[in-house]
Design a protein around this motif. Structure first.
Motif, short mmCIF file in Angstrom:
data_model
loop_
_atom_site.label_atom_id
_atom_site.label_comp_id
_atom_site.label_asym_id
_atom_site.label_seq_id
_atom_site.Cartn_x
_atom_site.Cartn_y
_atom_site.Cartn_z
N THR A 52 19.51 15.96 11.13
CA THR A 52 19.71 14.91 12.13
C THR A 52 18.42 14.77 12.94
O THR A 52 17.68 15.73 13.11
N VAL A 53 18.21 13.58 13.41
CA VAL A 53 17.00 13.29 14.16
C VAL A 53 17.41 12.66 15.49
O VAL A 53 18.22 11.74 15.51
N THR A 54 16.87 13.18 16.55
CA THR A 54 17.05 12.55 17.85
C THR A 54 15.69 12.03 18.31
O THR A 54 14.65 12.64 18.03
N CYS A 55 15.71 10.93 19.01
CA CYS A 55 14.49 10.26 19.42
C CYS A 55 14.37 10.32 20.94
O CYS A 55 15.33 10.07 21.66
N THR A 56 13.17 10.64 21.41
CA THR A 56 12.87 10.66 22.84
C THR A 56 11.58 9.88 23.05
O THR A 56 10.59 10.12 22.35
N THR A 57 11.59 8.97 24.00
CA THR A 57 10.38 8.21 24.32
C THR A 57 9.42 9.10 25.10
O THR A 57 9.83 9.80 26.04
N LEU A 58 8.14 9.10 24.71
CA LEU A 58 7.13 9.94 25.36
C LEU A 58 6.48 9.22 26.53
O LEU A 58 6.17 8.02 26.45
N ASN A 100 7.65 23.02 16.77
CA ASN A 100 8.97 23.31 17.35
C ASN A 100 10.03 22.32 16.89
O ASN A 100 10.80 21.79 17.68
N SER A 101 10.05 22.02 15.59
CA SER A 101 11.01 21.11 14.96
C SER A 101 10.93 19.69 15.50
O SER A 101 11.89 18.94 15.45
N ALA A 102 9.75 19.29 16.00
CA ALA A 102 9.58 17.93 16.49
C ALA A 102 8.26 17.36 15.98
O ALA A 102 7.30 18.10 15.73
N VAL A 103 8.23 16.07 15.83
CA VAL A 103 7.00 15.38 15.43
C VAL A 103 6.85 14.17 16.34
O VAL A 103 7.81 13.47 16.66
N ASP A 104 5.62 13.94 16.80
CA ASP A 104 5.34 12.80 17.67
C ASP A 104 4.83 11.64 16.82
O ASP A 104 3.94 11.81 15.98
N ILE A 105 5.39 10.47 17.07
CA ILE A 105 5.01 9.25 16.35
C ILE A 105 4.44 8.28 17.37
O ILE A 105 5.09 7.97 18.38
N THR A 106 3.24 7.80 17.12
CA THR A 106 2.60 6.84 18.00
C THR A 106 2.69 5.45 17.39
O THR A 106 3.00 5.31 16.19
N PRO A 107 2.40 4.40 18.17
CA PRO A 107 2.37 3.06 17.58
C PRO A 107 1.38 2.98 16.41
O PRO A 107 1.65 2.31 15.41
N SER A 148 4.18 -4.29 23.78
CA SER A 148 2.92 -4.29 24.53
C SER A 148 1.73 -4.45 23.59
O SER A 148 0.81 -3.63 23.58
N GLN A 149 1.79 -5.51 22.79
CA GLN A 149 0.73 -5.83 21.83
C GLN A 149 0.49 -4.69 20.83
O GLN A 149 -0.63 -4.43 20.41
N GLY A 150 1.57 -3.99 20.47
CA GLY A 150 1.48 -2.93 19.48
C GLY A 150 0.90 -1.63 20.00
O GLY A 150 0.56 -0.75 19.22
N LYS A 151 0.82 -1.48 21.33
CA LYS A 151 0.24 -0.27 21.91
C LYS A 151 1.28 0.70 22.46
O LYS A 151 0.95 1.81 22.86
N LYS A 152 2.53 0.28 22.49
CA LYS A 152 3.59 1.13 23.04
C LYS A 152 4.74 1.20 22.05
O LYS A 152 4.96 0.29 21.24
N ALA A 153 5.50 2.30 22.14
CA ALA A 153 6.69 2.47 21.29
C ALA A 153 7.75 3.18 22.11
O ALA A 153 7.44 4.02 22.96
N GLN A 154 9.00 2.84 21.85
CA GLN A 154 10.10 3.52 22.53
C GLN A 154 11.32 3.56 21.64
O GLN A 154 11.47 2.76 20.72
N CYS A 155 12.20 4.51 21.96
CA CYS A 155 13.47 4.63 21.25
C CYS A 155 14.40 3.56 21.77
O CYS A 155 14.43 3.26 22.96
N GLN A 156 15.16 2.94 20.88
CA GLN A 156 16.14 1.92 21.23
C GLN A 156 17.52 2.43 20.84
O GLN A 156 17.66 3.16 19.85
#
Length: 159
Positions: A52-58, A100-107, A148-156
Motif C-alpha cells: 500500500t502507498v500513502t501520499c504526503t505533500t512535502l 525508511n520505506s518512503a520515496v520522494d517524487i518531485t514535479p 504552478s506551471q509544473g513546479k509544484k506537486a501535491q497529493c489529491q
C-alpha cells in the motif's frame, strides 16, 4: 464337534493364504497384499500481501512523499505515470532511492515519468518496488496533481 462335517471353503482358503504368507511361499506377491503405504505432500507459501502507498505533500507543495507499507526491505522504486484519459503508463523513471520505506517524487520526476504532463494535470502512478531479495512488487497510486506551471506537486483525494 461333528466328525462328518467339513470346514467351509472360505475358512480353508483363508487358512491356506495365512500359511502361505507366514512361510514366505509366494514371496512378494503375498506380502504385497498386506503391505500398505502412503505419502503426504504439503506446500507452504508465504502470505502474499499487496503493498500500500500513502501520499504526503512535502513542504510548500515542492513534491510528494510516497510511503510504502506491506513490502519487506524495499531498496529502489520505479515510477511511471499516466493521465486519467490514457490507457497506458509512460516509460517511467527507474532506480529511485527508498529511505525508511518512503520515496520522494518531485514535479521533475513526474515530468520524466510522463513527458506530456501539463499544468493542472492529475496523474496516476504505477510504482514498482524492488526488494532486497530482488523480488519486484507493483502497486498503483492515483491523484497526484501538478500545478504552478509544473513546479509544484501535491497529493489529491480525488480528481
Amino acid at each position: 464337534m461333528n466328525p462328518n462335517k467339513h470346514p467351509s471353503a472360505v475358512i480353508l482358503a483363508i487358512g491356506v493364504f495365512c500359511l502361505t504368507v507366514m512361510l514366505g511361499i509366494g514371496g512378494p506377491a503375498a506380502v504385497g497384499l498386506w503391505e500398505q503405504s502412503s505419502s503426504a505432500t504439503m506446500t507452504v507459501r508465504a502470505a502474499v500481501t499487496s503493498p500500500t502507498v500513502t501520499c504526503t505533500t512535502l513542504g510548500s507543495n515542492d513534491g510528494v512523499r510516497l510511503t510504502i507499507t506491506g513490502v519487506s526491505n524495499p531498496t529502489t522504486v520505479s515510477v511511471a505515470a499516466k493521465l486519467p484519459t490514457e490507457q497506458n503508463y509512460g516509460a517511467g523513471v527507474a532506480g529511485l532511492a527508498v529511505l525508511n520505506s518512503a520515496v520522494d517524487i518531485t514535479p521533475a520526476t513526474l515530468v520524466l515519468a510522463k513527458p506530456t504532463i501539463a499544468n493542472n494535470d492529475v496523474v496516476s502512478l504505477r510504482i514498482a518496488i524492488t526488494q532486497a531479495n530482488l523480488n519486484v512488487v507493483t502497486t498503483e497510486y492515483s491523484y497526484v496533481k501538478i500545478f504552478s506551471q509544473g513546479k509544484k506537486a501535491q497529493c489529491q483525494a480525488t480528481l
